[in-house]
Design a protein around this motif. Structure first.
Motif, PDB file in Angstrom:
ATOM      1  N   VAL A  66      37.884  37.162  37.239  1.00  0.00           N
ATOM      2  CA  VAL A  66      37.417  37.682  38.523  1.00  0.00           C
ATOM      3  C   VAL A  66      37.750  36.654  39.599  1.00  0.00           C
ATOM      4  O   VAL A  66      37.501  35.455  39.419  1.00  0.00           O
ATOM      5  CB  VAL A  66      35.890  37.946  38.500  1.00  0.00           C
ATOM      6  N   HIS A  76      26.941  37.580  43.827  1.00  0.00           N
ATOM      7  CA  HIS A  76      28.318  37.583  43.331  1.00  0.00           C
ATOM      8  C   HIS A  76      28.807  36.162  43.052  1.00  0.00           C
ATOM      9  O   HIS A  76      29.685  35.962  42.209  1.00  0.00           O
ATOM     10  CB  HIS A  76      29.253  38.249  44.333  1.00  0.00           C
ATOM     11  N   GLN A  80      31.686  34.961  40.091  1.00  0.00           N
ATOM     12  CA  GLN A  80      33.071  34.932  40.582  1.00  0.00           C
ATOM     13  C   GLN A  80      33.822  33.726  40.027  1.00  0.00           C
ATOM     14  O   GLN A  80      33.234  32.707  39.705  1.00  0.00           O
ATOM     15  CB  GLN A  80      33.104  34.952  42.102  1.00  0.00           C
ATOM     16  N   CYS A  93      28.592  41.456  35.890  1.00  0.00           N
ATOM     17  CA  CYS A  93      29.117  41.548  37.261  1.00  0.00           C
ATOM     18  C   CYS A  93      28.733  42.840  37.975  1.00  0.00           C
ATOM     19  O   CYS A  93      28.995  42.986  39.173  1.00  0.00           O
ATOM     20  CB  CYS A  93      30.639  41.413  37.247  1.00  0.00           C
ATOM     21  N   LEU A 101      30.455  44.278  41.310  1.00  0.00           N
ATOM     22  CA  LEU A 101      31.901  44.096  41.397  1.00  0.00           C
ATOM     23  C   LEU A 101      32.577  45.413  41.762  1.00  0.00           C
ATOM     24  O   LEU A 101      32.296  46.447  41.156  1.00  0.00           O
ATOM     25  CB  LEU A 101      32.419  43.582  40.054  1.00  0.00           C
ATOM     26  N   HIS A 108      35.954  41.169  45.849  1.00  0.00           N
ATOM     27  CA  HIS A 108      36.462  40.589  44.614  1.00  0.00           C
ATOM     28  C   HIS A 108      37.405  41.572  43.927  1.00  0.00           C
ATOM     29  O   HIS A 108      37.252  42.777  44.040  1.00  0.00           O
ATOM     30  CB  HIS A 108      35.307  40.273  43.654  1.00  0.00           C
TER      31      HIS A 108
END
Length: 141
Positions: A66, A76, A80, A93, A101, A108
């Motif tokens: 990611v 997040h 990440q 996520c 996500l 992202h």
């Protein structure tokens, strides 16, 4: 199918709004433009995710890295820049949720990753340092 048609298919109502803007029938209201921009960005991110899933399946990997970016929302920032399995993209996520996500206003993306072959773009030490810097309060004048 045109690119815009694909993006529009991911966002209910975006096609009609975009057509109104481009045909000049919609006011250039700031909120309507922001709605359109966010809808397009979310659609592009979702399309990118589908391409990553397709490529991973074709290439035989279940791992994904990611992307990391500055200014990520706190929920997040914790995931990440790391490598996750497809299942973890959902469970850790929040893939598939509005706040996770590829959700609303999430910038992202993720890409196939090959254990033992790929090298991570962001090391754990680098991520720790960046997250420390990002968590410092900033003075606003």
């Amino acid at each position: 199918m045109l690119f815009f048609d694909v993006v529009a298919s991911k966002n209910v109502g975006i096609g009609d709004k975009a057509n109104e803007i481009f045909a000049g029938r919609m006011s250039r209201n700031r909120y309507e433009i922001v709605f359109l921009l966010r809808a397009v960005m979310t659609g592009v991110a979702n399309l990118t995710g589908e391409i990553a899933d397709y490529n991973a399946k074709k290439l035989g990997t279940e791992y994904f890295e990611v992307e990391w970016h500055a200014g990520a929302r706190p929920t997040h920032a914790v995931w990440q820049g790391q490598v996750w399995t497809k299942e973890q993209l959902y469970s850790v996520c929040g893939l598939g949720t509005v706040t996770g996500l590829l959700g609303a206003n999430c910038y992202h993306t993720y890409y196939p990753f090959f254990l033992g072959i790929s090298q991570r773009n962001w090391s754990d030490d680098w991520l720790e340092e960046q997250n420390r810097k990002e968590s410092k309060p900033k003075e606003v004048r």
